[in-house]
Design a protein around this motif. Structure first.
Motif, mmCIF file in Angstrom:
data_model
loop_
_atom_site.group_PDB
_atom_site.id
_atom_site.type_symbol
_atom_site.label_atom_id
_atom_site.label_comp_id
_atom_site.label_asym_id
_atom_site.label_seq_id
_atom_site.Cartn_x
_atom_site.Cartn_y
_atom_site.Cartn_z
ATOM 1 N N ALA A 151 -2.341 18.872 6.906
ATOM 2 C CA ALA A 151 -0.932 19.595 6.122
ATOM 3 C C ALA A 151 -1.292 19.904 4.876
ATOM 4 C CB ALA A 151 0.278 18.353 6.717
ATOM 5 N N HIS A 152 -1.419 18.600 3.672
ATOM 6 C CA HIS A 152 -1.444 19.294 2.680
ATOM 7 C C HIS A 152 -2.800 20.116 3.041
ATOM 8 C CE1 HIS A 152 -2.314 18.858 -1.272
ATOM 9 N NE2 HIS A 152 -3.895 18.102 -1.896
ATOM 10 N N SER A 161 1.195 -1.432 0.033
ATOM 11 C CA SER A 161 0.274 0.046 0.006
ATOM 12 C C SER A 161 1.491 1.195 0.059
ATOM 13 C CB SER A 161 -1.151 -0.313 1.428
ATOM 14 O OG SER A 161 -0.177 0.209 2.427
ATOM 15 N N PRO A 162 0.610 1.930 -0.749
ATOM 16 C CA PRO A 162 1.035 3.589 -0.815
ATOM 17 C C PRO A 162 1.131 3.780 0.602
ATOM 18 C CG PRO A 162 -0.855 3.727 -2.314
ATOM 19 C CD PRO A 162 -1.065 2.585 -1.616
ATOM 20 N N CYS A 163 1.858 5.190 0.653
ATOM 21 C CA CYS A 163 1.597 6.104 2.276
ATOM 22 C C CYS A 163 1.223 6.825 1.800
ATOM 23 C CB CYS A 163 3.982 6.883 1.882
ATOM 24 S SG CYS A 163 3.242 7.973 0.896
ATOM 25 N N ALA A 164 0.191 7.587 2.905
ATOM 26 C CA ALA A 164 -0.811 8.433 2.980
ATOM 27 C C ALA A 164 -0.159 9.087 2.025
ATOM 28 C CB ALA A 164 -1.163 9.053 4.477
ATOM 29 N N ALA A 165 0.806 9.877 1.280
ATOM 30 C CA ALA A 165 0.372 10.978 0.797
ATOM 31 C C ALA A 165 0.505 10.681 -0.709
ATOM 32 C CB ALA A 165 1.900 11.644 0.881
ATOM 33 N N CYS A 166 0.813 9.188 -0.929
ATOM 34 C CA CYS A 166 0.709 9.258 -1.862
ATOM 35 C C CYS A 166 -0.799 8.281 -2.305
ATOM 36 C CB CYS A 166 2.138 8.054 -2.794
ATOM 37 S SG CYS A 166 3.800 8.744 -2.019
ATOM 38 N N LYS A 167 -1.461 7.732 -1.974
ATOM 39 C CA LYS A 167 -2.915 7.708 -1.491
ATOM 40 C C LYS A 167 -3.578 9.119 -2.108
ATOM 41 C CE LYS A 167 -3.457 4.349 0.971
ATOM 42 N NZ LYS A 167 -4.460 3.205 1.928
ATOM 43 N N ILE A 168 -3.262 10.181 -1.041
ATOM 44 C CA ILE A 168 -3.927 10.973 -1.560
ATOM 45 C C ILE A 168 -4.229 11.753 -2.965
ATOM 46 C CG2 ILE A 168 -4.690 13.307 -0.168
ATOM 47 C CD1 ILE A 168 -4.919 11.967 2.574
ATOM 48 N N LEU A 169 -2.385 12.019 -3.387
ATOM 49 C CA LEU A 169 -1.773 12.300 -3.878
ATOM 50 C C LEU A 169 -2.355 12.122 -5.641
ATOM 51 C CD1 LEU A 169 1.038 14.677 -3.036
ATOM 52 C CD2 LEU A 169 -1.559 15.320 -3.627
ATOM 53 N N ARG A 170 -3.228 10.578 -5.135
ATOM 54 C CA ARG A 170 -3.282 9.402 -6.315
ATOM 55 C C ARG A 170 -1.640 9.506 -7.117
ATOM 56 N NH1 ARG A 170 -8.739 11.897 -7.511
ATOM 57 N NH2 ARG A 170 -10.004 10.241 -5.821
ATOM 58 N N ARG A 171 -0.639 9.404 -6.463
ATOM 59 C CA ARG A 171 0.116 9.031 -7.242
ATOM 60 C C ARG A 171 0.825 8.132 -6.920
ATOM 61 N NH1 ARG A 171 4.036 13.508 -5.171
ATOM 62 N NH2 ARG A 171 5.265 13.089 -3.263
ATOM 63 N N ARG A 172 2.225 7.200 -7.995
ATOM 64 C CA ARG A 172 2.938 5.896 -7.745
ATOM 65 C C ARG A 172 4.186 6.159 -6.372
ATOM 66 N NH1 ARG A 172 4.946 2.182 -12.108
ATOM 67 N NH2 ARG A 172 3.850 0.026 -10.959
ATOM 68 N N MET A 212 4.813 20.963 11.626
ATOM 69 C CA MET A 212 3.627 21.546 9.659
ATOM 70 C C MET A 212 2.503 20.438 10.080
ATOM 71 S SD MET A 212 5.983 20.993 6.559
ATOM 72 C CE MET A 212 6.725 19.469 7.119
ATOM 73 N N VAL A 213 2.190 19.760 10.980
ATOM 74 C CA VAL A 213 1.047 19.028 11.525
ATOM 75 C C VAL A 213 0.174 19.286 13.165
ATOM 76 C CG1 VAL A 213 -0.262 16.710 11.773
ATOM 77 C CG2 VAL A 213 0.828 16.630 10.588
ATOM 78 N N TYR A 265 6.982 9.728 7.355
ATOM 79 C CA TYR A 265 6.627 10.528 7.639
ATOM 80 C C TYR A 265 4.760 10.642 8.222
ATOM 81 C CZ TYR A 265 11.276 12.109 7.664
ATOM 82 O OH TYR A 265 12.614 11.646 7.293
ATOM 83 N N PHE A 266 4.516 10.513 6.692
ATOM 84 C CA PHE A 266 3.039 9.586 6.464
ATOM 85 C C PHE A 266 2.527 8.018 6.175
ATOM 86 C CE2 PHE A 266 3.959 14.095 5.533
ATOM 87 C CZ PHE A 266 3.276 14.439 6.759
ATOM 88 N N PRO A 267 2.474 7.228 7.213
ATOM 89 C CA PRO A 267 2.679 6.008 6.807
ATOM 90 C C PRO A 267 1.274 5.801 6.661
ATOM 91 C CG PRO A 267 2.443 6.792 9.333
ATOM 92 C CD PRO A 267 2.649 7.693 8.246
ATOM 93 N N PRO A 268 0.617 4.826 5.471
ATOM 94 C CA PRO A 268 -0.299 4.289 5.133
ATOM 95 C C PRO A 268 -1.593 4.071 6.103
ATOM 96 C CG PRO A 268 1.113 2.462 4.507
ATOM 97 C CD PRO A 268 1.695 3.849 5.071
ATOM 98 N N THR A 269 -1.838 3.902 7.274
ATOM 99 C CA THR A 269 -2.464 4.104 8.587
ATOM 100 C C THR A 269 -3.141 5.662 9.151
ATOM 101 O OG1 THR A 269 -0.884 3.735 10.235
ATOM 102 C CG2 THR A 269 -1.456 2.160 9.145
ATOM 103 N N GLU A 270 -2.213 6.831 8.464
ATOM 104 C CA GLU A 270 -2.497 8.208 8.965
ATOM 105 C C GLU A 270 -3.110 8.922 7.718
ATOM 106 O OE1 GLU A 270 0.747 9.021 12.028
ATOM 107 O OE2 GLU A 270 0.520 7.447 12.859
ATOM 108 N N PRO A 271 -4.371 8.227 6.577
ATOM 109 C CA PRO A 271 -3.934 9.234 5.651
ATOM 110 C C PRO A 271 -4.872 10.371 6.827
ATOM 111 C CG PRO A 271 -6.319 8.021 6.376
ATOM 112 C CD PRO A 271 -4.718 7.685 7.464
ATOM 113 N N LEU A 272 -5.135 11.097 7.624
ATOM 114 C CA LEU A 272 -5.714 12.502 8.090
ATOM 115 C C LEU A 272 -4.349 13.161 8.830
ATOM 116 C CD1 LEU A 272 -8.221 13.766 8.646
ATOM 117 C CD2 LEU A 272 -7.944 12.900 11.343
#
Length: 178
Positions: free
Chosen positions: A54-55, A20-31, A82-83, A42-49
């Motif tokens: 921050a985004h 599974s991609p990191c939370a950042a890549c999942k939200i940004l929909r990138r590989r 930042m968070v 810093y942004f594991p897949p278990t913490e998308p919020l």
């Protein structure tokens, strides 16, 4: 012993691959490539919020720029900051963290004033108590007030009668002069 090429040889466990991609890549929909993604640690897949907040405030490109400009050992603290700032900015869009700091400083000032007032009351009560005691010829503390004079009334009729007749326990002068 089994030979190295034989099927019964003990092989090392396979490397753990994060599917599974990191939370950042999942939200940004990138590989997401774990070894190349600067945001993955810093942004594991278990913490998308965490990344979403921050985004929303800083933007992904600004987060990446900030992290690239920092040494590796400071990046985790920077992400946490930042968070935190993003959370504060979402709660209070005008002041952000500054508003929270101001509110906490104001609360400290109020509590310090309350503490000073309580300390003054404590000193006053101690001096009142010590002025009601005197040392007898043996050095023992003795009360200056007569035992028959109640300071606090247990029976409301006694209190009402004394108030009606003008007797007040606080008007007692142990020295006798007016």
């Amino acid at each position: 012993m089994a030979a190295e090429g034989s099927p019964s040889a003990v092989s090392p466990p396979p490397a753990v691959v994060n599917l599974s991609p990191c939370a950042a890549c999942k939200i940004l929909r990138r590989r997401c490539r774990d070894n190349k993604c600067i945001l993955a640690p810093y942004f594991p897949p278990t913490e998308p919020l965490k990344f979403a907040i921050a985004h929303r405030v800083f933007g992904a490109s600004n987060i990446i720029k900030m992290l690239k400009g920092l040494p590796d050992d400071c990046r985790e603290d920077a992400v946490n900051s930042m968070v935190y700032e993003a959370n504060a900015r979402l709660r209070d869009p005008v002041y952000g963290c500054t508003g929270a700091i101001y509110q906490l400083q104001h609360q400290i000032t109020e509590l310090q004033a309350e503490l000073a007032k309580a300390q003054v009351q404590n000193i006053f009560m101690q001096t009142q108590t010590s002025s009601l005691l005197f040392k007898d010829h043996n050095g023992n503390d003795q009360e200056m007030l007569p035992q028959s004079m109640p300071l606090f009334y247990e029976d409301s009729t006694l209190a009402e009668n004394n108030i009606a007749s003008g007797v007040n326990a606080w008007d007692f002068n142990p020295f006798g002069n007016e």
